[in-house]
Each structure stands twice: as C-alpha cells, then as structure tokens.
Design a protein around this motif. Structure first.
Motif, mmCIF file in Angstrom:
data_model
loop_
_atom_site.group_PDB
_atom_site.id
_atom_site.type_symbol
_atom_site.label_atom_id
_atom_site.label_comp_id
_atom_site.label_asym_id
_atom_site.label_seq_id
_atom_site.Cartn_x
_atom_site.Cartn_y
_atom_site.Cartn_z
ATOM 1 N N TRP A 92 0.848 -1.193 0.000
ATOM 2 C CA TRP A 92 0.000 0.000 0.000
ATOM 3 C C TRP A 92 0.881 1.238 0.000
ATOM 4 C CZ3 TRP A 92 0.209 3.678 3.889
ATOM 5 C CH2 TRP A 92 0.861 3.297 5.066
ATOM 6 N N THR A 100 -1.811 7.801 -1.455
ATOM 7 C CA THR A 100 -2.065 8.466 -2.731
ATOM 8 C C THR A 100 -2.099 9.978 -2.544
ATOM 9 O OG1 THR A 100 -3.348 6.548 -3.448
ATOM 10 C CG2 THR A 100 -3.606 8.571 -4.722
ATOM 11 N N LEU A 155 -9.704 10.953 -9.552
ATOM 12 C CA LEU A 155 -10.075 10.467 -8.219
ATOM 13 C C LEU A 155 -10.990 11.486 -7.572
ATOM 14 C CD1 LEU A 155 -9.587 8.548 -5.721
ATOM 15 C CD2 LEU A 155 -7.681 10.089 -5.131
ATOM 16 N N ARG A 185 -1.352 5.649 -13.100
ATOM 17 C CA ARG A 185 -0.877 4.367 -12.625
ATOM 18 C C ARG A 185 0.658 4.372 -12.568
ATOM 19 N NH1 ARG A 185 -3.663 -0.398 -12.423
ATOM 20 N NH2 ARG A 185 -5.276 0.354 -13.855
ATOM 21 N N GLU A 229 -0.746 0.317 -8.380
ATOM 22 C CA GLU A 229 -0.569 1.515 -7.562
ATOM 23 C C GLU A 229 -0.941 2.764 -8.365
ATOM 24 O OE1 GLU A 229 2.864 3.716 -4.829
ATOM 25 O OE2 GLU A 229 3.417 2.150 -6.249
ATOM 26 N N TRP A 230 -1.486 3.782 -7.655
ATOM 27 C CA TRP A 230 -1.848 5.056 -8.276
ATOM 28 C C TRP A 230 -1.213 6.201 -7.494
ATOM 29 C CZ3 TRP A 230 -4.876 5.681 -12.687
ATOM 30 C CH2 TRP A 230 -5.495 4.514 -13.181
ATOM 31 N N THR A 238 -11.409 -1.172 -8.283
ATOM 32 C CA THR A 238 -11.502 -0.839 -9.701
ATOM 33 C C THR A 238 -11.971 -2.051 -10.497
ATOM 34 O OG1 THR A 238 -9.158 -1.358 -9.988
ATOM 35 C CG2 THR A 238 -9.723 0.939 -9.551
ATOM 36 N N THR A 270 -6.833 -2.898 -8.073
ATOM 37 C CA THR A 270 -6.576 -1.854 -7.087
ATOM 38 C C THR A 270 -7.741 -1.708 -6.124
ATOM 39 O OG1 THR A 270 -5.285 -0.623 -8.723
ATOM 40 C CG2 THR A 270 -6.005 0.580 -6.769
ATOM 41 N N LEU A 304 -8.862 1.212 -3.299
ATOM 42 C CA LEU A 304 -8.575 2.505 -2.703
ATOM 43 C C LEU A 304 -9.392 2.633 -1.427
ATOM 44 C CD1 LEU A 304 -8.735 3.466 -6.154
ATOM 45 C CD2 LEU A 304 -7.251 5.049 -4.934
ATOM 46 N N THR A 330 -3.738 3.569 -1.636
ATOM 47 C CA THR A 330 -3.908 2.566 -2.677
ATOM 48 C C THR A 330 -3.338 1.241 -2.190
ATOM 49 O OG1 THR A 330 -3.687 4.227 -4.422
ATOM 50 C CG2 THR A 330 -3.336 1.933 -5.055
ATOM 51 N N TRP A 386 -2.476 -2.727 -3.585
ATOM 52 C CA TRP A 386 -2.360 -3.523 -4.792
ATOM 53 C C TRP A 386 -1.601 -4.812 -4.504
ATOM 54 C CZ3 TRP A 386 0.710 0.469 -3.460
ATOM 55 C CH2 TRP A 386 2.090 0.312 -3.560
#
Length: 714
Positions: free
Chosen positions: A140, A143, A192, A235, A241-242, A660, A665, A667, A700, A702
C-alpha cells in the motif's frame, strides 16, 4: 511489524465499550455528528420500528436470490467503481474531446477477473497498530493526504501556519466516499473523487479551546477543508498503484463551503429555499458533511450531505411552532448557537436571521468530474435528509433508480426512479439529457414486513421454526407522477421535509441505514445497518433478533422481477455482526470459527468477481481491533466466509472503499486517524501517515505477489 497474516485472531467483544457510541471515541461523535447518539432520536413518529416487523434472513440459501445474471441491471454503483470509459482526453471545456460516459466493464470483460473468483489471501488479524495493515503479497501507499497541494503554485502544507486561502488549493480534511473515473481506455490515467465529510479542529490546530475561542480565520480554514476533491491520478508502471500526476493538473478541483451550487428539481425556487442572499432560491454556497456517495452511468459523482444540522444554530429562540418542529425533526438547534460557531464567520448559519438556510443542505449533489468549470447541482427530486450515499441502477425500461439511506437511529431507506431514460450515446445532446435525468421522477420510502410468529422471537437471536429471518416489503410513494402522494403536503414540502413525509407515509424505522448498493450483476440491493443501541428487549423480533443491536447487520433486498422500478420486494439478513463466538451473530451460515470478527458495517462495495466488500465504522479498538475492510463471497461453498483484508490506523475509520473494475486496485479512505479521546497536536494518538500530525488520507492497495494473479482479494 509482526505477522498479522495468520488467522482472524479474534478478541472477545464487549463489556468494555460505551454502548451509546459503539466503538467510536467521544471525540469522533462530537465532531462528526454533534453527538447524535447521545440525544433522543428526532423520529418521534409512531411508525413501525424495523425490529417490530422484519428481520433479515439468516440462511445461506438465497444470498443472491436474484440469480447469477440478471442481465446487467446495474450500471453505476456507489462503491466507486469505474463509472465511465474515456474516448479521448481533450480540453476539459471541449465536450467533444472530454471523456465520455459508457457502460463500465461487466464481470466477463477480458480485463476483469472472472465472476465468482474465490478469495485467496490469508486474513489480517485483529490489531491496534498505527498503520494500514494488508495481507502478505500486497502493498500500500499514500495516494494523497490532507493539505497536499492540488494545483500549480499551491503552497505546501504547513501545519503551524494554515490559512483558508491555502486550504482551498490543498486536499481537504476527513475523507469518505472514493470514486475513480478513467481518462483513457487503457486505464492508465484517471480522476479520483473524494468526499471531505467533516473537520476536527481539536486535531487541526494547536491550543484549540473550543469554537467560541477560535479565530475567524480558523473557522474559515475549517469551511475550506469541507466538501470534496477531484485529483488527476496515474498508474505507477504496470502495477495496481496510483499516484497524483506530475505537471499539468487541468482537471483538479476543490469543492468547499463557498462553492456555488445550482438547485435543480421540483423544489428549485421554492419559498422554502429562498434567502436574503438568494431571493430566487436557486443558488447555494457549498456542500456540508458529505459522507458516502455513488456514480452515475454518464460518469458523474453523486455525493450525499449527511449531518448538516450541526452547522446551524439560533442566536435567538425560534418561537414559531411549525418551524421549530421542522428543525427538531432534522436535529437543528433552536435555542443556542452551534458547536462549530460558523455563524461567527458567516451569518447565514444563524437560523434566527436566515430561517431557510438549513433547508438548502441535506441533499444529494451531482458533480461532473470531467468539467472543472461546471456548476455542481443539488438534486431536490431525491429528497432532503441525512444522506449516507446515493447509488444507481438501471430499470428494465432504461430509467435510473437511486438508492439512499438516512443515517440516524430509527430512520428510513429511500429510492428514486427517474422519469426519463438513460441514453447510451456519447454526443453532447445525450450527455445533456443524462445530466438532467435526476431532476424529475418518483420518490419512494421502504416499508418492511416479517413472516414469523412473534412468539418465536425472544430477543436472543435464536432462529424461528422456519429456520430464517426474512420477509417482504414495498416501496411507498412520496412523489408520484409529479404529484405529492402524502396527504396535506405539497411536492415542495415532501422534498424539503422528506423525513416528515416518510413519517406520514408509514415507513419502517431502521437501525441507522447507511450505504445502500445494488449488486452489479444480480441487482440484489445490499444495505449496511450500522447499529442502534436504543432498541429494548420488547422491540426485538424478526427484523432484529437481538435485544440490543450494538454491532449492526447487513440486509439483502430483492426487487420483484429483478427490476429496479419494482414497488415490491423480498428481503433477508445475510450478516449479523459481532463476536463470532456469540450465538446471536450470523455470518450467512458459514462456520463462524473460520471468519474474521466484524462490527458496525458502514460502506458497501463489490469487486468484478461479484464479492461483497464492507468497511467498518466503530470496531472496538479498546479490545484489540482497529476498523478495517472485509470481503465476503456471496455464492458457492465459500459464501459467508468473511475475512479481513485490511485494517486502518489507530482512531481511524475505514471509508470508501473502491475496487476498480480491472480488479487490480483497492482505494481506501483513512478517515480521522488519531481521533482518540484526549488526543491533541501536542500529544497525538496517531502519526499516520507521515510520522508527525495525523492527516486523513486516501491509500492505494495492490497485489505484489504473482501467486494467484494480480487481482485484489486473490
């Protein structure tokens, strides 16, 4: 960090907690909802209480009775899933070049994991660590966090030298609803959206002694930290990850207490919404206490204003009995100033001078994330109450249904169905048509009925003779065909004083209905009922099998014909939360020795595999369990096997969550970290996320391990 990836690791629930707050601190109750649970419930009607008439099914069978493929009933849900697919990335003002709405990927989309995919991770154990904890094989990152600059030239966050001007250009305070909107077809860039529900000045400013002693600038900082943020993200490589984009941020936007909103729908221009500053009753400054929300099939944000009562007060007693009664039904003070004292910075928050200003808050708001120059809307057709969220589905004939909960003890569940039909075209004319769909339609409130003899419900949670708690129900009309369906109330009165209209209609009192969201394939509507400690043993029945509901439950509702336009439904309880060792709890019939403990379910989401995700608000931290994010499969042999996927830091609530549609992902909004009784900037209870003062954040999560695939939940 210790390995928390072993077993559910349950602790024994409860004798340690104040039942009036669930697992919340007194500080959280004070700043989020002005101690709503410490006061008598505003609903004094004699309507049937949910616990008096209905109870959700505690049977593994029928978790998704709508069937496995109810033909893509849902298009835009409230879990923050991908709500639109971009066809280009032109200038935001160029509607031909801007991103266009389209039906999001279905679970059989080649980029999404297969429907019904099993859960593969080992659950995170109970803990009170001051960190986000995720299973082995996941990672994680932060973000964006409170105060992070959002625009070129915006100042860096400086805790010691905050200003309202800086806050209007920085990410806002407490984060709740999260949604992601794509900017390209490869889903490498996106927008976002994040709600900023409320502020805690006690943790924001050193030496805080209360609102009465605050400077006007501090009050204005708090006003600027409310609302919402739109952040352009990208991304990181080919991972899940974002991060915020570098360079030009043309879509970024801050919505705050001073942002102009356009009032739409049947109550726009009503005498009930007119003020000295807005004699037309069509323009409102700001949105307040926005909790959960939803997305639309045309790619806009829906965000619900919740505990707006705490921002209004009276410098002189309200003497008109009708006005006082209407205020009381919404919890608005009529004899004293507010706990926030915003009236010192802006006189419109004093109802003695502006009696209609409170009527201009408590709505669902619509915001176009793709057009930073657009004017947000307040949607009066959806009714005014303490909106937890607003999630959407398409009816069989192409209209749009919106599901909503009123988050307070003994309040109701609502549904709106548009008059017009959704257009799938992506031209300007189609988009303008869709943007106006929620301005006209029918509004309903739910009434539930149980089917077991009252003598078989003894308050212990023991099942009745038919082996399940379930029943039927109907959507009662409040506004139908443009006319009021409530005797003695006009359409405008129904929409501005919706709680009073629902009282008269005979709706069923519920246990804090929060997020209400349809399943993306079956259309089954899942609602989180967070808790209600005020039910007496005499009120326990098929709807509430336990005499006291401190820990909440989740109800599943199937509308007749799997059609979101239906006015009748069946319902069943799929989760009765609490200590799995407590015989009154129920985890969809799964072996409770194998599940993770959950308490106070708040937000609901679905992943592309059709699994139910829950975020909690009030896990009992004092007995070793921070709030977190959980997943529960809904079909197959694993149905009901609830597992903790993540936990959030000390004092924090787990909000969002957003999975998503590519399944790569998650969030999570980490709301109010360190919000523990006695905490202060001088003695913080949390230092999340940067090791100094606690800062509400979006993180985030992932998958990093290739074992089992790249998808969340594997």
């Amino acid at each position: 960090m210790p390995d928390l990836d072993d077993v559910p690791g349950r602790r024994r629930l409860l004798p340690l907690l104040d039942s009036s707050r669930g697992g919340r601190s007194a500080m959280t109750c004070r700043y989020r909802c002005a101690d709503a649970c410490a006061h008598e419930a505003p609903n004094t009607s004699d309507n049937a209480y949910f616990g008096d008439v209905v109870e959700a099914a505690v049977s593994r069978r029928g978790l998704l009775r709508g069937g496995a493929v109810a033909a893509a009933v849902v298009v835009g849900g409230g879990s923050g899933t991908l709500a639109a697919v971009a066809s280009g990335a032109g200038d935001p003002a160029d509607t031909e070049g801007a991103a266009r709405a389209a039906v999001p990927p279905r679970p059989d989309h080649p980029d999404a994991p297969e429907y019904g995919r099993p859960v593969g991770f080992r659950p995170v154990g109970d803990n009170t660590l001051d960190a986000v904890v995720v299973p082995n094989g996941y990672d994680w990152s932060v973000t964006i966090a409170w105060g992070d600059p959002m625009f070129r030239g915006a100042p860096e966050f400086d805790f010691e030298h905050q200003t309202a001007a800086a806050q209007r250009e920085q990410f806002g305070y407490n984060c709740d609803f999260v949604a992601v909107y794509p900017l390209d077809r490869r889903f490498e860039r996106a927008l976002l959206w994040v709600n900023h529900e409320y502020t805690n000045e006690e943790l924001m400013f050193r030496g805080w002694t209360g609102a009465a002693g605050a400077t006007v600038e501090q009050l204005r900082i708090a006003m600027a930290a409310h609302g919402g943020s739109i952040v352009e993200i990208e991304r990181v490589g080919d991972t899940g990850e974002w991060r915020p984009v570098d360079g030009r941020r043309r879509y970024n936007r801050r919505i705050h207490a001073g942002t102009p909103f356009r009032v739409t729908g049947p109550a726009a221009g009503s005498d009930l919404l007119r003020t000295a500053a807005d004699p037309a009753g069509t323009t409102v400054l700001g949105m307040l206490n926005n909790c959960a929300g939803g997305t639309t099939p045309w790619g806009t944000v829906l965000t619900g204003e919740e505990n707006v009562n705490q921002y209004f007060g009276a410098s002189a007693d309200v003497t008109d009995p009708e006005t006082a009664a209407r205020y009381a039904r919404y919890g608005i003070r009529t004899t004293a100033g507010t706990s926030r004292a915003w009236e010192r910075a802006d006189a419109r928050f004093d109802v003695s001078g502006e009696p209609n200003e409170p009527n201009r808050f408590g709505w669902v708001c619509q915001i176009d994330p793709y057009d930073p120059r657009s004017t947000p809307q307040k949607l009066t057709a959806l009714g005014r109450f303490k909106h937890e969220g607003a999630t959407t589905a398409l009816t069989a004939d192409g209209r749009v249904a919106v599901y909503m909960g009123d988050d307070e003890r003994f309040e109701y569940v609502y549904k709106f169905v548009s008059s017009g039909r959704f257009r799938t075209g992506q031209g300007d004319r189609d988009r303008r048509h869709n943007l106006a769909l929620l301005e006209d339609g029918d509004l309903f409130v739910a009434r539930f009925t149980g089917d077991s003899p009252a003598a078989e419900i003894d308050g212990s949670g023991r099942l009745p003779s038919d082996g399940l708690f379930d029943g039927a129900g109907e959507w009662l009309p409040l506004v139908s065909g443009g006319e009021s369906a409530v005797d003695g109330m006009s359409v405008e009165e129904v929409l501005v004083f919706t709680r009073l209209a629902a009282d008269r209609a005979g709706a069923t009192k519920m246990d804090r209905p929060e997020d209400v969201e349809p399943h993306p394939v079956t259309g089954t509507v899942f609602m989180a009922l967070t808790n209600n400690d005020r039910r007496t043993p005499a009120q326990a029945d098929e709807a509430n099998p336990r005499a006291t509901n401190r820990w909440g439950h989740v109800l599943a509702l199937d509308e007749d014909g799997a059609d979101a336009a239906a006015t009748t439904f069946t319902w069943s309880l799929v989760l009765v939360a609490g200590d799995p060792d407590d015989p009154s709890t129920y985890y969809a019939g799964f072996d409770k020795s194998q599940v993770s403990m959950i308490s106070c379910p708040d937000n609901v989401a679905f992943d592309p595999s059709g699994r139910l995700w829950l975020a909690t608000d009030g896990m009992p931290g004092s007995v070793g369990a921070n709030d977190g994010m959980f997943v529960m499969p809904l079909d197959g042999d694993d149905a009901g096997h609830l597992r903790r996927f993540a936990s959030v830091p000390v004092g924090a609530e787990c909000c969002g969550p957003c999975i998503t549609p590519d399944g790569r992902t998650a969030l999570i909004a980490v709301q109010h970290p360190g919000e523990e009784d006695g905490a202060s900037p001088e003695a913080p209870a949390s230092t999340f996320p940067y090791g100094d003062q606690p800062r509400p954040s979006v993180v985030t999560v992932w998958r990093t391990s290739p074992t089992g695939g790249p998808f969340i939940g594997d």
